[in-house]
Scaffold this motif. Structure first.
Motif, PDB file in Angstrom:
ATOM      1  N   ILE A  11       0.843  -1.201   0.000  1.00 28.95           N
ATOM      2  CA  ILE A  11       0.000   0.000   0.000  1.00 28.95           C
ATOM      3  C   ILE A  11       0.879   1.252   0.000  1.00 28.95           C
ATOM      4  CG2 ILE A  11      -1.639   1.365   1.359  1.00 28.95           C
ATOM      5  CD1 ILE A  11      -2.768  -1.360   2.382  1.00 28.95           C
ATOM      6  N   GLN A  12       1.878   1.259   0.874  1.00 29.59           N
ATOM      7  CA  GLN A  12       2.756   2.421   0.986  1.00 29.59           C
ATOM      8  C   GLN A  12       3.474   2.697  -0.336  1.00 29.59           C
ATOM      9  OE1 GLN A  12       5.876   2.077   3.912  1.00 29.59           O
ATOM     10  NE2 GLN A  12       6.113   4.293   4.030  1.00 29.59           N
ATOM     11  N   GLU A  13       3.982   1.669  -0.968  1.00 35.37           N
ATOM     12  CA  GLU A  13       4.693   1.844  -2.237  1.00 35.37           C
ATOM     13  C   GLU A  13       3.772   2.406  -3.315  1.00 35.37           C
ATOM     14  OE1 GLU A  13       6.640  -1.123  -5.507  1.00 35.37           O
ATOM     15  OE2 GLU A  13       7.166  -1.497  -3.409  1.00 35.37           O
ATOM     16  N   ALA A  14       2.566   1.866  -3.423  1.00 39.44           N
ATOM     17  CA  ALA A  14       1.623   2.331  -4.446  1.00 39.44           C
ATOM     18  C   ALA A  14       1.206   3.779  -4.198  1.00 39.44           C
ATOM     19  CB  ALA A  14       0.404   1.421  -4.488  1.00 39.44           C
ATOM     20  N   LEU A  15       0.985   4.130  -2.936  1.00 40.06           N
ATOM     21  CA  LEU A  15       0.558   5.499  -2.631  1.00 40.06           C
ATOM     22  C   LEU A  15       1.704   6.491  -2.759  1.00 40.06           C
ATOM     23  CD1 LEU A  15      -1.917   4.851   0.297  1.00 40.06           C
ATOM     24  CD2 LEU A  15      -2.418   5.230  -2.127  1.00 40.06           C
ATOM     25  N   ALA A  16       2.904   6.077  -2.411  1.00 39.55           N
ATOM     26  CA  ALA A  16       4.064   6.961  -2.577  1.00 39.55           C
ATOM     27  C   ALA A  16       4.236   7.325  -4.051  1.00 39.55           C
ATOM     28  CB  ALA A  16       5.319   6.298  -2.030  1.00 39.55           C
ATOM     29  N   ALA A  17       3.975   6.373  -4.933  1.00 37.43           N
ATOM     30  CA  ALA A  17       4.064   6.640  -6.367  1.00 37.43           C
ATOM     31  C   ALA A  17       3.027   7.676  -6.802  1.00 37.43           C
ATOM     32  CB  ALA A  17       3.879   5.343  -7.157  1.00 37.43           C
ATOM     33  N   ARG A  18       1.957   7.833  -6.020  1.00 35.09           N
ATOM     34  CA  ARG A  18       0.910   8.819  -6.310  1.00 35.09           C
ATOM     35  C   ARG A  18       1.154  10.135  -5.565  1.00 35.09           C
ATOM     36  NH1 ARG A  18      -1.167   3.921  -6.984  1.00 35.09           N
ATOM     37  NH2 ARG A  18      -3.089   3.546  -8.126  1.00 35.09           N
ATOM     38  N   GLY A  19       2.203  10.198  -4.772  1.00 34.02           N
ATOM     39  CA  GLY A  19       2.513  11.409  -4.023  1.00 34.02           C
ATOM     40  C   GLY A  19       1.725  11.541  -2.729  1.00 34.02           C
ATOM     41  N   ILE A  20       1.205  10.433  -2.227  1.00 34.42           N
ATOM     42  CA  ILE A  20       0.442  10.457  -0.984  1.00 34.42           C
ATOM     43  C   ILE A  20       1.319   9.890   0.129  1.00 34.42           C
ATOM     44  CG2 ILE A  20      -1.603   9.600   0.220  1.00 34.42           C
ATOM     45  CD1 ILE A  20      -2.988   9.429  -2.511  1.00 34.42           C
ATOM     46  N   ALA A  21       1.520  10.675   1.166  1.00 36.73           N
ATOM     47  CA  ALA A  21       2.334  10.242   2.296  1.00 36.73           C
ATOM     48  C   ALA A  21       1.582   9.197   3.099  1.00 36.73           C
ATOM     49  CB  ALA A  21       2.676  11.431   3.183  1.00 36.73           C
ATOM     50  N   VAL A  22       2.315   8.237   3.624  1.00 31.21           N
ATOM     51  CA  VAL A  22       1.732   7.190   4.456  1.00 31.21           C
ATOM     52  C   VAL A  22       2.353   7.266   5.837  1.00 31.21           C
ATOM     53  CG1 VAL A  22       1.450   4.700   4.755  1.00 31.21           C
ATOM     54  CG2 VAL A  22       1.315   5.696   2.466  1.00 31.21           C
ATOM     55  N   MET A  23       1.505   7.306   6.853  1.00 30.73           N
ATOM     56  CA  MET A  23       1.947   7.296   8.236  1.00 30.73           C
ATOM     57  C   MET A  23       1.361   6.051   8.876  1.00 30.73           C
ATOM     58  SD  MET A  23       1.225  11.287   9.228  1.00 30.73           S
ATOM     59  CE  MET A  23      -0.524  11.027   9.157  1.00 30.73           C
ATOM     60  N   PHE A  24       2.056   5.504   9.841  1.00 28.89           N
ATOM     61  CA  PHE A  24       1.558   4.325  10.523  1.00 28.89           C
ATOM     62  C   PHE A  24       1.101   4.697  11.922  1.00 28.89           C
ATOM     63  CE2 PHE A  24       4.086   2.738   7.114  1.00 28.89           C
ATOM     64  CZ  PHE A  24       3.381   1.631   6.667  1.00 28.89           C
ATOM     65  N   ASN A  25      -0.093   4.218  12.277  1.00 27.30           N
ATOM     66  CA  ASN A  25      -0.661   4.425  13.616  1.00 27.30           C
ATOM     67  C   ASN A  25      -0.742   5.893  13.998  1.00 27.30           C
ATOM     68  OD1 ASN A  25      -1.011   1.623  14.099  1.00 27.30           O
ATOM     69  ND2 ASN A  25       1.189   1.489  14.445  1.00 27.30           N
ATOM     70  N   ASP A  26      -1.197   6.716  13.063  1.00 25.54           N
ATOM     71  CA  ASP A  26      -1.331   8.150  13.302  1.00 25.54           C
ATOM     72  C   ASP A  26      -2.765   8.551  12.992  1.00 25.54           C
ATOM     73  OD1 ASP A  26      -1.340  10.935  13.230  1.00 25.54           O
ATOM     74  OD2 ASP A  26       0.701  11.039  12.470  1.00 25.54           O
ATOM     75  N   ARG A  27      -3.512   8.902  14.008  1.00 23.53           N
ATOM     76  CA  ARG A  27      -4.928   9.233  13.826  1.00 23.53           C
ATOM     77  C   ARG A  27      -5.166  10.619  13.241  1.00 23.53           C
ATOM     78  NH1 ARG A  27      -4.632   6.293  18.498  1.00 23.53           N
ATOM     79  NH2 ARG A  27      -5.623   4.260  18.363  1.00 23.53           N
ATOM     80  N   SER A  28      -4.104  11.364  12.917  1.00 21.46           N
ATOM     81  CA  SER A  28      -4.293  12.677  12.305  1.00 21.46           C
ATOM     82  C   SER A  28      -4.383  12.577  10.782  1.00 21.46           C
ATOM     83  CB  SER A  28      -3.147  13.620  12.693  1.00 21.46           C
ATOM     84  OG  SER A  28      -1.930  13.205  12.082  1.00 21.46           O
ATOM     85  N   ALA A  29      -4.358  11.363  10.262  1.00 15.80           N
ATOM     86  CA  ALA A  29      -4.429  11.152   8.815  1.00 15.80           C
ATOM     87  C   ALA A  29      -5.805  11.532   8.278  1.00 15.80           C
ATOM     88  CB  ALA A  29      -4.139   9.688   8.493  1.00 15.80           C
ATOM     89  N   ALA A  30      -5.849  11.859   6.995  1.00 12.68           N
ATOM     90  CA  ALA A  30      -7.104  12.205   6.332  1.00 12.68           C
ATOM     91  C   ALA A  30      -7.925  10.963   6.011  1.00 12.68           C
ATOM     92  CB  ALA A  30      -6.808  12.979   5.050  1.00 12.68           C
ATOM     93  N   PHE A  31      -7.271   9.808   5.964  1.00  6.00           N
ATOM     94  CA  PHE A  31      -7.912   8.555   5.556  1.00  6.00           C
ATOM     95  C   PHE A  31      -7.138   7.433   6.228  1.00  6.00           C
ATOM     96  CE2 PHE A  31      -8.836   5.124   2.492  1.00  6.00           C
ATOM     97  CZ  PHE A  31     -10.170   5.353   2.195  1.00  6.00           C
ATOM     98  N   ILE A  32      -7.818   6.468   6.807  1.00  5.16           N
ATOM     99  CA  ILE A  32      -7.125   5.392   7.513  1.00  5.16           C
ATOM    100  C   ILE A  32      -7.516   4.042   6.933  1.00  5.16           C
ATOM    101  CG2 ILE A  32      -6.824   4.188   9.709  1.00  5.16           C
ATOM    102  CD1 ILE A  32      -7.379   6.810  11.151  1.00  5.16           C
TER     103      ILE A  32
END
Length: 116
Positions: A11-32
């Motif tokens: 998931i992280q690799e695919a989203l990084a290719a789209r320019g979307i940052a991935v955080m782990f266990n962070d509830r401040s994310a826009a989408f979980i």
């Protein structure tokens, strides 16, 4: 039941290719993406949140049976649908902010075994 770490990495690799940052266990994310190793679903059960996003629990995606090999792709599709559903100017602004992120939450700190 599934390899959470491999799915989270995919998931992280695919989203990084789209320019979307991935955080782990962070509830401040826009989408979980709630990612649990088994169908108990600890990531959803012990981390309730109003933040939108799907739940992967074992070999299920939002409580529907799925092949393990398809789980990451389904999560990425859900992220794309979420950000694509935002009005264009809002989506562009959110994607260009450094804190815009997706968080594949997992149940590690909630007593789940690491290789469930």
């Amino acid at each position: 039941m599934i390899d959470r770490r491999a799915i989270a990495a995919e998931i992280q690799e695919a989203l990084a290719a789209r320019g979307i940052a991935v955080m782990f266990n962070d509830r401040s994310a826009a989408f979980i993406v709630r990612l649990s190793g088994c169908t108990v679903g600890c990531a959803s059960r012990y981390s309730p949140s109003d933040v939108p996003g799907p739940s992967i629990a074992g070999r299920t995606f939002d409580d529907v049976a799925a092949d393990e090999a398809d789980l990451a792709a389904r999560a990425v599709t859900a992220v794309d649908a979420f950000f694509g559903s935002l009005p264009t100017s809002r989506a562009s602004a959110r994607l260009n902010q450094p804190n815009t992120s997706v968080s594949p939450a997992d149940g590690d700190r909630n007593g789940c075994e690491q290789n469930q």
